[in-house]
Design an enzyme around this catalytic site. Structure first.
Site, PDB file in Angstrom:
ATOM      1  N   HIS A 116       0.848  -1.201   0.000  1.00 50.43           N
ATOM      2  CA  HIS A 116       0.000   0.000   0.000  1.00 50.43           C
ATOM      3  C   HIS A 116       0.877   1.242   0.000  1.00 50.43           C
ATOM      4  CE1 HIS A 116       1.132  -0.395   4.228  1.00 50.43           C
ATOM      5  NE2 HIS A 116       0.840   0.891   4.391  1.00 50.43           N
ATOM      6  N   ARG A 124       5.743   6.280  14.203  1.00 53.66           N
ATOM      7  CA  ARG A 124       5.633   6.846  12.854  1.00 53.66           C
ATOM      8  C   ARG A 124       5.186   8.296  12.910  1.00 53.66           C
ATOM      9  NH1 ARG A 124       1.498   4.527   8.344  1.00 53.66           N
ATOM     10  NH2 ARG A 124       0.441   6.514   8.562  1.00 53.66           N
TER      11      ARG A 124
END
Ligand code: SIN
Length: 286
Positions: free
Chosen positions: A94, A276
């Site tokens: 993705h 992240r």
């Protein structure tokens, strides 16, 4: 500081400390990011504040709407898999945020706790995917656009390639991400299938199996068939893949516009905790 291209795509940046970059070093890192699509650092001794400061040099931080946040730093999304979870976040090819009208520039992922083995991340170059596309496929996508959405993944629907390590399965673990009301309020954007990269000016293939829903102007069956051909081309394109093996102190920063990634889910029963930070991007043009 040294910048060395690695196999498939990406560059490893060595002899540098991301906590104390001069402007010249930062500019070289930004150029390497635009050119290679993903950059890797090893042996970085960073705290959360250092991670945030590094990411902020690239732009504004996108506070994630769907992942759990770090308890003290909302700018940091937790990409976590606990020993009792079966599925992981990102366990299929993705690219992040294509469901946004202005897709995020990219993410800086810092390894905080790694399994003893496994948990590598795969990357694929969408610059090379486009360059290597057979000419008949290039003709079929010329000038076309596609609709992207995050509703089926972050909303209520259980049917998600992105959330499952093995397409077709779904379990409790995936319930740890999602935010149905925010997801349902998203309006689905239309992006060119081939974009001109906003930093490098190079052409990149911009569809992905997680978030691209349909090609505009085609019957659903034709759209599914063409997307499947494009995905098969990327799945098979091993010469433009890179497998990144994480070590303590590793950092990867990927460009969402010119790469795909896939977090391998081959460490059942072990913990993997990654931090992240995602950086805001811009609208994409053909
Ligand atoms: C992600 O898809 O953002 C996660 C990547 C990883 O955990 O390696």
């Amino acid at each position: 500081m040294q910048i060395t291209a690695v196999e498939g795509l990406g560059a490893e940046i060595t002899d540098v400390d991301i906590k104390s970059l001069s402007d010249a070093e930062f500019n070289a890192i930004r150029d390497a990011f635009a050119e290679h699509g993903v950059i890797f650092f090893r042996g970085q001794d960073t705290r959360e504040e250092d991670h945030i400061a590094f990411a902020e040099r690239f732009g504004d931080i996108n506070v994630n709407r769907f992942f759990a946040a770090h308890p003290n730093y909302p700018q940091i999304a937790l990409v976590a898999k606990e020993p009792d979870q079966k599925d992981n976040i990102g366990g299929g090819w993705h690219t992040d945020h294509s469901y946004d009208h202005e897709p995020a520039l990219g993410s800086v992922l810092v390894a905080r706790e790694l399994p003893e083995s496994g948990g590598d991340t795969m990357f694929a170059s969408m610059y090379k995917a486009y360059e290597n596309l057979p000419s008949d496929l290039k003709e079929k996508i010329e000038g076309r656009t596609a609709i992207h959405s995050g509703k089926h993944i972050f909303g209520e629907g259980p049917d998600s390639y992105y959330n499952t390590s093995d397409a077709g399965t779904h379990d409790e673990g995936t319930q740890r991400i999602g935010n149905a009301s925010v997801a349902e309020a998203l309006t689905d954007p239309e992006h060119p299938i081939v974009i001109e990269h906003p930093l490098s000016g190079k052409k990149a293939l911009y569809v992905n199996p997680a978030f691209t829903r349909e090609i505009v102007g085609l019957e659903k069956s034709e759209s599914d068939e063409l997307l499947a051909e494009l995905y098969a081309h990327v799945f098979k394109g091993h010469d433009f893949h890179h497998r990144f093996k994480w070590e303590p102190g590793s950092i990867a920063m990927w460009d969402n516009r010119s790469t795909w990634h896939w977090a391998l889910n081959d460490y059942q029963g072990q913990r993997r905790i990654m931090h992240r930070i995602t950086i805001e991007g811009c609208a994409l043009d053909a």
